[in-house]
Design a protein around this motif. Structure first.
Motif, PDB file in Angstrom:
ATOM      1  N   TRP A   8       0.837  -1.205   0.000  1.00 25.14           N
ATOM      2  CA  TRP A   8       0.000   0.000   0.000  1.00 25.14           C
ATOM      3  C   TRP A   8       0.875   1.259   0.000  1.00 25.14           C
ATOM      4  N   GLU A   9       1.925   1.255   0.799  1.00 27.38           N
ATOM      5  CA  GLU A   9       2.823   2.405   0.854  1.00 27.38           C
ATOM      6  C   GLU A   9       3.573   2.574  -0.460  1.00 27.38           C
ATOM      7  N   TYR A  10       3.948   1.467  -1.098  1.00 29.19           N
ATOM      8  CA  TYR A  10       4.629   1.547  -2.388  1.00 29.19           C
ATOM      9  C   TYR A  10       3.688   2.074  -3.472  1.00 29.19           C
ATOM     10  N   ALA A  11       2.426   1.608  -3.450  1.00 34.02           N
ATOM     11  CA  ALA A  11       1.451   2.025  -4.464  1.00 34.02           C
ATOM     12  C   ALA A  11       1.001   3.470  -4.260  1.00 34.02           C
ATOM     13  N   VAL A  12       0.767   3.850  -3.018  1.00 33.40           N
ATOM     14  CA  VAL A  12       0.307   5.210  -2.691  1.00 33.40           C
ATOM     15  C   VAL A  12       1.242   5.750  -1.615  1.00 33.40           C
ATOM     16  N   PRO A  13       2.382   6.315  -2.018  1.00 35.60           N
ATOM     17  CA  PRO A  13       3.352   6.766  -1.012  1.00 35.60           C
ATOM     18  C   PRO A  13       2.852   7.952  -0.196  1.00 35.60           C
ATOM     19  N   ARG A  28      -0.875   5.678   8.832  1.00 40.19           N
ATOM     20  CA  ARG A  28      -1.379   4.331   8.553  1.00 40.19           C
ATOM     21  C   ARG A  28      -0.823   3.319   9.547  1.00 40.19           C
ATOM     22  N   GLY A  29       0.451   3.440   9.855  1.00 42.13           N
ATOM     23  CA  GLY A  29       1.073   2.514  10.799  1.00 42.13           C
ATOM     24  C   GLY A  29       0.475   2.624  12.183  1.00 42.13           C
TER      25      GLY A  29
END
Length: 72
Positions: A8-13, A28-29
């Motif tokens: 998710w972080e890679y797709a939507v940084p 998010r974390g």
């Protein structure tokens, strides 16, 4: 969950912090940590009050996690 959060972080940084009903910034974390911690307590209470069948507790935990990611 960690792999999913990484994807998710890679797709939507970014995932900029936001202020929810707790009135402080969460990322998010942070929301993942709160949902995992709350889910653990839900499962422990379920085991203590209902018994070893955790399918309904799992559904309750998923609903709780959705609420945390939506409003916290």
């Amino acid at each position: 969950l960690l792999i999913g959060m990484g994807v998710w972080e890679y797709a939507v940084p970014g995932g900029s912090p936001r202020v929810g009903i707790l009135r402080f910034e969460t990322t998010r974390g942070d929301r993942l940590f709160v949902s995992l911690l709350g889910s653990a307590f839900i499962c422990l209470f379920w085991l203590g009050l209902v018994g070893p069948s955790l399918w309904w507790a799992l559904a309750l935990c998923l609903g709780y996690a959705l609420c945390v990611f939506r409003w916290v």
